[in-house]
Design a protein around this motif. Structure first.
Motif, PDB file in Angstrom:
ATOM      1  N   HIS A 169       0.839  -1.197   0.000  1.00  0.00           N
ATOM      2  CA  HIS A 169       0.000   0.000   0.000  1.00  0.00           C
ATOM      3  C   HIS A 169       0.879   1.254   0.000  1.00  0.00           C
ATOM      4  N   SER A 170       0.434   2.265  -0.709  1.00  0.00           N
ATOM      5  CA  SER A 170       1.136   3.542  -0.804  1.00  0.00           C
ATOM      6  C   SER A 170       0.533   4.514   0.210  1.00  0.00           C
ATOM      7  N   VAL A 171       1.372   5.097   1.101  1.00  0.00           N
ATOM      8  CA  VAL A 171       0.886   5.953   2.186  1.00  0.00           C
ATOM      9  C   VAL A 171       1.698   7.246   2.218  1.00  0.00           C
ATOM     10  N   PHE A 172       1.010   8.322   2.578  1.00  0.00           N
ATOM     11  CA  PHE A 172       1.693   9.611   2.727  1.00  0.00           C
ATOM     12  C   PHE A 172       0.878  10.486   3.662  1.00  0.00           C
ATOM     13  N   MET A 173       1.592  11.241   4.514  1.00  0.00           N
ATOM     14  CA  MET A 173       0.932  12.281   5.307  1.00  0.00           C
ATOM     15  C   MET A 173       1.770  13.549   5.218  1.00  0.00           C
ATOM     16  N   ALA A 174       1.111  14.702   5.291  1.00  0.00           N
ATOM     17  CA  ALA A 174       1.817  15.962   5.101  1.00  0.00           C
ATOM     18  C   ALA A 174       0.990  17.115   5.647  1.00  0.00           C
ATOM     19  N   PHE A 175       1.618  18.296   5.677  1.00  0.00           N
ATOM     20  CA  PHE A 175       0.884  19.529   5.951  1.00  0.00           C
ATOM     21  C   PHE A 175       1.596  20.664   5.225  1.00  0.00           C
ATOM     22  N   ALA A 176       0.871  21.769   5.027  1.00  0.00           N
ATOM     23  CA  ALA A 176       1.433  22.928   4.333  1.00  0.00           C
ATOM     24  C   ALA A 176       0.577  24.157   4.659  1.00  0.00           C
ATOM     25  N   PRO A 177       1.171  25.354   4.602  1.00  0.00           N
ATOM     26  CA  PRO A 177       2.608  25.609   4.571  1.00  0.00           C
ATOM     27  C   PRO A 177       3.276  25.177   5.881  1.00  0.00           C
ATOM     28  N   LYS A 178       4.590  25.250   5.893  1.00  0.00           N
ATOM     29  CA  LYS A 178       5.323  24.848   7.100  1.00  0.00           C
ATOM     30  C   LYS A 178       4.964  25.739   8.278  1.00  0.00           C
ATOM     31  N   GLU A 179       4.923  27.038   8.051  1.00  0.00           N
ATOM     32  CA  GLU A 179       4.526  27.990   9.092  1.00  0.00           C
ATOM     33  C   GLU A 179       3.057  28.372   8.890  1.00  0.00           C
ATOM     34  N   ASN A 180       2.317  28.471   9.990  1.00  0.00           N
ATOM     35  CA  ASN A 180       0.880  28.759   9.934  1.00  0.00           C
ATOM     36  C   ASN A 180       0.164  27.831   8.962  1.00  0.00           C
ATOM     37  N   PRO A 181       0.266  26.529   9.185  1.00  0.00           N
ATOM     38  CA  PRO A 181      -0.294  25.553   8.226  1.00  0.00           C
ATOM     39  C   PRO A 181      -1.799  25.690   8.085  1.00  0.00           C
ATOM     40  N   LYS A 182      -2.251  25.505   6.854  1.00  0.00           N
ATOM     41  CA  LYS A 182      -3.674  25.633   6.532  1.00  0.00           C
ATOM     42  C   LYS A 182      -4.327  24.283   6.234  1.00  0.00           C
ATOM     43  N   ILE A 183      -3.528  23.277   5.931  1.00  0.00           N
ATOM     44  CA  ILE A 183      -4.089  21.977   5.583  1.00  0.00           C
ATOM     45  C   ILE A 183      -3.133  20.877   6.021  1.00  0.00           C
TER      46      ILE A 183
ATOM     47  N   ASN B  69      -2.510  -1.294  -2.704  1.00  0.00           N
ATOM     48  CA  ASN B  69      -1.858  -2.071  -3.777  1.00  0.00           C
ATOM     49  C   ASN B  69      -1.180  -1.188  -4.821  1.00  0.00           C
ATOM     50  N   ALA B  70      -0.699  -0.023  -4.407  1.00  0.00           N
ATOM     51  CA  ALA B  70      -0.109   0.918  -5.358  1.00  0.00           C
ATOM     52  C   ALA B  70       1.406   1.017  -5.221  1.00  0.00           C
ATOM     53  N   GLY B  71       2.012   0.416  -4.184  1.00  0.00           N
ATOM     54  CA  GLY B  71       3.459   0.447  -4.060  1.00  0.00           C
ATOM     55  C   GLY B  71       3.975   1.595  -3.225  1.00  0.00           C
ATOM     56  N   PHE B  72       5.031   2.255  -3.664  1.00  0.00           N
ATOM     57  CA  PHE B  72       5.723   3.263  -2.859  1.00  0.00           C
ATOM     58  C   PHE B  72       4.834   4.470  -2.551  1.00  0.00           C
ATOM     59  N   GLY B  73       4.958   4.946  -1.299  1.00  0.00           N
ATOM     60  CA  GLY B  73       4.188   6.119  -0.892  1.00  0.00           C
ATOM     61  C   GLY B  73       4.544   7.354  -1.675  1.00  0.00           C
TER      62      GLY B  73
END
Length: 624
Positions: A549-563, A571-575
């Motif tokens: 399984h392909s997995v990813f977590m993130a946020f943006a922007p680095k300062e004062n993040p909005k999302i 079954n998709a492989g690399f995140g």
């Protein structure tokens, strides 16, 4: 003598007054009022329930997301219904039901109550209603009753919006037992929220019923209101609610996840409001409204791709390498490691006969490099150091502390999202391992937990919430859909209590800086966005039933993040190959209102992992 005359005089006056009042009332009834004329013609006093308009649902930008539209019920009086032999086929065609169903409904109604209206068919759309109305004069003892059902303005969000349907006998029994009928008085034929937002906020959305009392004659024709409407009560409309969901972002997420199985959840870190909530495969929420609701539901239920599963809160996955971020924060928080700690990596973890293996030989690896290169050896050693730390009495006590902090980060516990049926994920207890390994286990026994495999399971919602915690440097609001409720002309916010997790601002800064390098020059370069500092972590989850399984977590922007966002594509492989660009496209669209890289967009839209999986299954069957 005078006293008797006076008494007789007053008695005479009293009788005279009564006689005058009687004559006046008789004149009023005969010459002025039609009360008894109506009563002489009346067959029944019909109490008609007035159903309130259900509250509308808006998205975070005030777009109408769910509104009401008219549908029509065809009803009949069992005693009076008459269908000429030659008209049965016409009625079948007009109502879309067969002869057996018509006969069955009439027979059932006559066995229950011959003088009360019963449903022949419910939720006719406007075209069928218009066709029936033209010919309704042919069917004595039948009438059309308008009511409102839901109209889903945008073909997305089915898994969190839910749907409404008629109450069942079981529903009514449950309501009676709980006493909930006291404030609404549900009865057969009423509509109620079944799942999702429609169910969770049923009390706000449903409003309050009214009633109208009508006098009918012996031919069941309406004569007029009873007592000039003195006892009529107008219904009160349900309250409108606003969700934190951005409907445009939601539609983009569902497009990106077409022909894929998995989830995307996006959260506004500063409020905990859910911006997008994608469960794939999905379906158009309009399928579960109108007269075809039942047929469409069973079609979805029988679909081999299982579109009814609410994956963001019901699917539980090993988090893979995104779990390493939480691993680092827990170890830093309990001073098991520091930002300067280094451990050797020769492509494998040296303590456990080379397991787990690493994607490369990273040499003397510190925390920033360990996160950037997703070094299995580094994080296996971090877990080993934690469970064998002198800060704790023994391995069991260390594990209990590790588990306690992980639950504060939302792992293995429900987050309390405001739709039903959320699952916990899994974070085993010390007692579980004691039973499993007969009180003989240690860091080497359960090392897989260190890299987000083993027994640790998280829902996609928990993954996104973890990203929000890191974005906020150690705090979060429980993820939720409801943004506000409209009362009068005001939108009133729904308050949530801020939650804190262990860790200092400096510890979070170290991890956040490393997550930025993951995107800029590490395993998630496909998640980069021009002029936006993105922080993320990839994961590739081992799957014993097929491709990773392909997995990813993130946020943006680095300062004062909005999302803050998390994505898993089964079954998709690399995140970094698939989940990272999906999150990147959604973050870019939410932050800038457009997508620049058309090649990246088209690559995701064209990917079809369901077809690839089906081909693999066919090949396996052929080989066997």
């Amino acid at each position: 003598m005078n006293e008797h005359r006076i008494r007789g005089f007053f008695i005479l006056i009293g009788f005279s007054i009564i006689f005058i009042l009687y004559l006046g009332r008789l004149y009023y009834l005969q010459a002025v009022s039609n009360e008894y004329a109506l009563a002489s013609e009346a067959k029944d006093l019909d109490v008609v329930t007035l159903i309130p308009s259900r509250g509308m649902i808006y998205d975070r930008t005030q777009k109408i997301y769910v509104k009401n539209s008219p549908v029509y019920d065809v009803q009949f009086i069992p005693k009076d219904i008459k269908i000429q032999p030659g008209d049965t086929a016409m009625l079948e065609e007009l109502l879309g039901i067969d002869r057996k169903e018509i006969v069955s409904k009439i027979k059932e109604a006559r066995g229950n109550e011959r003088y009360r209206w019963a449903d022949m068919v419910t939720r006719l759309d406007h075209s069928r209603f218009a066709a029936f109305s033209e010919k309704s004069w042919r069917f004595e003892g039948m009438k059309v009753v308008p009511r409102m059902t839901r109209e889903y303005v945008y073909p997305c969000g089915a898994h969190f919006l839910g749907y409404i349907n008629e109450v069942t006998k079981e529903f009514l029994a449950d309501k009676k037992d709980s006493g909930d009928t006291l404030d609404y008085h549900y009865k057969r034929g009423d509509l109620t929220g079944i799942v999702g937002i429609e169910k969770e906020y049923e009390r706000l959305l449903r409003g309050k019923k009214g009633q109208k009392m009508i006098i009918r004659d012996v031919f069941n024709r309406e004569i007029g209101p009873y007592a000039e409407g003195k006892y009529d009560v107008m219904p009160e409309s349900g309250l409108d609610i606003q969700l934190g969901v951005d409907v445009e972002l939601q539609m983009l997420g569902e497009r990106l996840m077409q022909n894929k199985r998995g989830s995307v959840v996006a959260i506004e870190p500063s409020t905990g409001e859910i911006l997008a909530y994608v469960s794939a495969p999905s379906y158009d929420p309009s399928l579960l409204t109108g007269s075809d609701l039942g047929k469409n539901y069973f079609a979805l239920l029988g679909d081999k791709e299982l579109p009814l599963i609410n994956r963001p809160i019901q699917a539980e996955y090993s988090p893979g390498s995104i779990f390493k971020i939480l691993q680092a924060l827990v170890a830093l928080g309990d001073n098991v490691i520091t930002e300067d700690s280094h451990f050797g990596c020769g492509g494998r973890w040296f303590r456990n006969r080379g397991k787990p293996a690493c994607h490369g030989a990273h040499g003397s690896c510190g925390l920033p490099l360990g996160i950037k290169q997703s070094c299995n050896s580094f994080f296996a050693e971090v877990y080993y150091q934690f469970l064998n730390s002198r800060n704790f009495e023994d391995v069991g006590a260390a594990y209990e502390r590790w588990r306690e902090v992980m639950t504060q980060y939302g792992v293995g516990v429900q987050l309390g999202v405001d739709i039903p049926n959320e699952k916990d994920g899994n974070l085993p207890t010390r007692a579980y391992y004691d039973r499993l390994y007969k009180n003989s286990w240690g860091a080497l026994t359960i090392y897989s937990n260190s890299i987000g495999q083993g027994e640790v399971l998280m829902t996609p919602l928990q993954m996104a919430n973890s990203a929000a915690i890191i974005a906020n440097r150690g705090w979060y609001y429980p993820p939720h859909f409801l943004k506000s409720v409209r009362k009068g002309n005001q939108w009133l916010p729904d308050p949530y209590e801020r939650q804190r997790v262990p860790g200092t601002a400096r510890q979070f800064d170290v991890v956040v800086d490393a997550m930025q390098t993951v995107v800029e020059s590490g395993t998630a370069r496909r998640a980069r966005i021009d002029s936006v500092a993105v922080c993320g972590k990839t994961g590739t989850v081992e799957n014993p039933h097929g491709e990773d399984h392909s997995v990813f977590m993130a946020f943006a922007p680095k300062e004062n993040p909005k999302i803050a966002i998390a994505c898993i594509v089964e079954n998709a492989g690399f995140g970094g190959t698939w989940s990272a660009p999906i999150c990147s496209l959604m973050m870019e669209y939410y932050l800038t209102g457009k997508i620049k890289n058309e090649f990246k967009l088209n690559r995701i839209l064209e990917a079809d992992f369901l077809e690839e999986e089906a081909e693999a299954e066919e090949q396996e069957v052929a080989q066997n």
